[in-house]
Motif scaffolding. Structure first.
Motif, PDB file in Angstrom:
ATOM      1  N   ARG A  50     -24.667  77.654  13.728  1.00  0.00           N
ATOM      2  CA  ARG A  50     -25.281  78.688  14.559  1.00  0.00           C
ATOM      3  C   ARG A  50     -24.911  78.463  16.014  1.00  0.00           C
ATOM      4  NH1 ARG A  50     -31.239  78.395  14.558  1.00  0.00           N
ATOM      5  NH2 ARG A  50     -31.035  76.156  14.617  1.00  0.00           N
ATOM      6  N   VAL A  51     -24.742  79.550  16.745  1.00  0.00           N
ATOM      7  CA  VAL A  51     -24.626  79.473  18.200  1.00  0.00           C
ATOM      8  C   VAL A  51     -25.808  80.261  18.745  1.00  0.00           C
ATOM      9  CG1 VAL A  51     -23.252  79.999  20.245  1.00  0.00           C
ATOM     10  CG2 VAL A  51     -22.103  79.286  18.128  1.00  0.00           C
ATOM     11  N   GLY A  56     -29.610  81.425  28.459  1.00  0.00           N
ATOM     12  CA  GLY A  56     -28.319  81.792  29.040  1.00  0.00           C
ATOM     13  C   GLY A  56     -27.201  80.802  28.755  1.00  0.00           C
ATOM     14  N   GLN A  57     -27.499  79.715  28.069  1.00  0.00           N
ATOM     15  CA  GLN A  57     -26.480  78.720  27.709  1.00  0.00           C
ATOM     16  C   GLN A  57     -26.166  78.833  26.217  1.00  0.00           C
ATOM     17  OE1 GLN A  57     -25.114  76.816  30.109  1.00  0.00           O
ATOM     18  NE2 GLN A  57     -26.516  77.767  31.561  1.00  0.00           N
ATOM     19  N   LEU A  58     -24.890  78.722  25.871  1.00  0.00           N
ATOM     20  CA  LEU A  58     -24.508  78.731  24.457  1.00  0.00           C
ATOM     21  C   LEU A  58     -24.738  77.344  23.871  1.00  0.00           C
ATOM     22  CD1 LEU A  58     -21.177  80.761  24.634  1.00  0.00           C
ATOM     23  CD2 LEU A  58     -23.441  81.571  23.916  1.00  0.00           C
ATOM     24  N   PHE A  59     -25.415  77.313  22.732  1.00  0.00           N
ATOM     25  CA  PHE A  59     -25.777  76.048  22.106  1.00  0.00           C
ATOM     26  C   PHE A  59     -25.435  76.090  20.619  1.00  0.00           C
ATOM     27  CE2 PHE A  59     -28.834  73.193  20.017  1.00  0.00           C
ATOM     28  CZ  PHE A  59     -28.450  72.004  20.620  1.00  0.00           C
ATOM     29  N   LEU A  60     -24.513  75.222  20.213  1.00  0.00           N
ATOM     30  CA  LEU A  60     -24.081  75.116  18.819  1.00  0.00           C
ATOM     31  C   LEU A  60     -25.031  74.193  18.078  1.00  0.00           C
ATOM     32  CD1 LEU A  60     -21.839  75.441  16.567  1.00  0.00           C
ATOM     33  CD2 LEU A  60     -20.825  73.381  17.548  1.00  0.00           C
ATOM     34  N   SER A  61     -25.528  74.654  16.926  1.00  0.00           N
ATOM     35  CA  SER A  61     -26.434  73.804  16.155  1.00  0.00           C
ATOM     36  C   SER A  61     -26.258  74.041  14.661  1.00  0.00           C
ATOM     37  CB  SER A  61     -27.895  74.066  16.551  1.00  0.00           C
ATOM     38  OG  SER A  61     -28.289  75.356  16.155  1.00  0.00           O
ATOM     39  N   THR A  62     -26.846  73.149  13.911  1.00  0.00           N
ATOM     40  CA  THR A  62     -26.938  73.244  12.453  1.00  0.00           C
ATOM     41  C   THR A  62     -25.583  73.439  11.784  1.00  0.00           C
ATOM     42  OG1 THR A  62     -28.995  74.472  12.968  1.00  0.00           O
ATOM     43  CG2 THR A  62     -28.524  74.058  10.653  1.00  0.00           C
ATOM     44  N   LEU A  63     -24.577  72.694  12.255  1.00  0.00           N
ATOM     45  CA  LEU A  63     -23.282  72.705  11.568  1.00  0.00           C
ATOM     46  C   LEU A  63     -23.438  71.883  10.295  1.00  0.00           C
ATOM     47  CD1 LEU A  63     -20.254  73.227  11.272  1.00  0.00           C
ATOM     48  CD2 LEU A  63     -19.846  71.284  12.745  1.00  0.00           C
ATOM     49  N   TYR A  64     -23.206  72.518   9.161  1.00  0.00           N
ATOM     50  CA  TYR A  64     -23.374  71.835   7.878  1.00  0.00           C
ATOM     51  C   TYR A  64     -22.275  72.281   6.917  1.00  0.00           C
ATOM     52  CZ  TYR A  64     -25.432  69.682   3.819  1.00  0.00           C
ATOM     53  OH  TYR A  64     -25.618  68.897   2.719  1.00  0.00           O
ATOM     54  N   VAL A  65     -21.657  71.303   6.253  1.00  0.00           N
ATOM     55  CA  VAL A  65     -20.644  71.571   5.236  1.00  0.00           C
ATOM     56  C   VAL A  65     -21.179  71.030   3.911  1.00  0.00           C
ATOM     57  CG1 VAL A  65     -18.278  71.119   4.468  1.00  0.00           C
ATOM     58  CG2 VAL A  65     -18.759  71.404   6.910  1.00  0.00           C
ATOM     59  N   PHE A  91     -22.482  74.081  24.410  1.00  0.00           N
ATOM     60  CA  PHE A  91     -23.082  72.755  24.345  1.00  0.00           C
ATOM     61  C   PHE A  91     -23.516  72.464  22.913  1.00  0.00           C
ATOM     62  CE2 PHE A  91     -23.612  74.035  28.740  1.00  0.00           C
ATOM     63  CZ  PHE A  91     -23.317  72.877  29.436  1.00  0.00           C
ATOM     64  N   THR A  92     -23.639  71.195  22.579  1.00  0.00           N
ATOM     65  CA  THR A  92     -24.165  70.790  21.282  1.00  0.00           C
ATOM     66  C   THR A  92     -24.699  69.373  21.389  1.00  0.00           C
ATOM     67  OG1 THR A  92     -23.730  70.750  18.900  1.00  0.00           O
ATOM     68  CG2 THR A  92     -21.983  69.897  20.334  1.00  0.00           C
ATOM     69  N   PHE A  93     -25.550  68.999  20.445  1.00  0.00           N
ATOM     70  CA  PHE A  93     -26.026  67.626  20.333  1.00  0.00           C
ATOM     71  C   PHE A  93     -25.461  67.074  19.037  1.00  0.00           C
ATOM     72  CE2 PHE A  93     -30.100  69.331  22.496  1.00  0.00           C
ATOM     73  CZ  PHE A  93     -29.468  69.368  23.724  1.00  0.00           C
ATOM     74  N   VAL A 129     -28.851  61.362  19.207  1.00  0.00           N
ATOM     75  CA  VAL A 129     -27.770  62.318  19.403  1.00  0.00           C
ATOM     76  C   VAL A 129     -27.158  62.140  20.786  1.00  0.00           C
ATOM     77  CG1 VAL A 129     -28.659  64.039  17.789  1.00  0.00           C
ATOM     78  CG2 VAL A 129     -29.392  64.103  20.186  1.00  0.00           C
ATOM     79  N   VAL A 130     -25.945  62.672  20.930  1.00  0.00           N
ATOM     80  CA  VAL A 130     -25.218  62.642  22.191  1.00  0.00           C
ATOM     81  C   VAL A 130     -24.944  64.087  22.591  1.00  0.00           C
ATOM     82  CG1 VAL A 130     -23.010  62.004  23.234  1.00  0.00           C
ATOM     83  CG2 VAL A 130     -24.142  60.432  21.663  1.00  0.00           C
ATOM     84  N   ALA A 131     -25.130  64.402  23.864  1.00  0.00           N
ATOM     85  CA  ALA A 131     -24.839  65.748  24.359  1.00  0.00           C
ATOM     86  C   ALA A 131     -23.334  65.891  24.569  1.00  0.00           C
ATOM     87  CB  ALA A 131     -25.581  66.009  25.662  1.00  0.00           C
TER      88      ALA A 131
END
Length: 141
Positions: A50-51, A56-65, A91-93, A129-131
């Motif tokens: 998900r993005v 106002g900031q784009l945040f990538l999350s829940t990347l799952y394969v 951005f992502t964590f 996590v790391v930013a």
């Protein structure tokens, strides 16, 4: 090589990705406000992320394969597809064990975060996590 299809899901299909997340015990829920990206193998979703717009900031999350499809560069290809479609910084964590994957796909460590993401980072910090961030290169290649 498997025939994967990468696409931005229509908002009306958001429940499909949440079923995928639930089936795989992945954290997070997609909403219709998110950009929901999926990877299909034939008619089955095998990966998603998900993005979100975080103040106002784009945040990538829940990347799952799906575990069955890991090790076939699906995550890398999905990260590339998502990053290529964005304007500006994403951005992502990232969990410690996945840092190399993100570095190999154009992400860098975020030394500072916008205020809205800093407070979110503090909520997730206990997960070790790391930013990180990806910024679209504005110079044509």
């Amino acid at each position: 090589m498997a025939d994967f299809r990468f696409c931005l899901l229509e908002p009306i299909k958001t429940p499909l990705v949440n079923k995928f997340y639930d089936k795989n015990n992945a954290r997070g829920r997609a909403t219709k406000a998110d950009q929901v990206w999926v990877v299909y193998k034939e008619l089955e979703i095998i990966a998603a992320c998900r993005v979100q717009d975080q103040s106002g900031q784009l945040f990538l999350s829940t990347l799952y394969v799906d575990e069955m499809w890991r090790g076939q560069k699906v995550a890398s290809q999905l990260l590339t597809a998502v990053a290529d479609a964005q304007k500006g910084t994403v951005f992502t964590f990232v969990y410690q064990n996945l840092i190399d994957l993100y570095l190999q796909n154009g992400f860098n460590y975020a030394l500072t975060l916008p205020n809205s993401l800093q407070s979110l980072f503090e909520v997730y910090a206990h997960r070790k996590v790391v930013a990180m961030h990806f910024t679209r290169d504005t110079v044509p290649s």
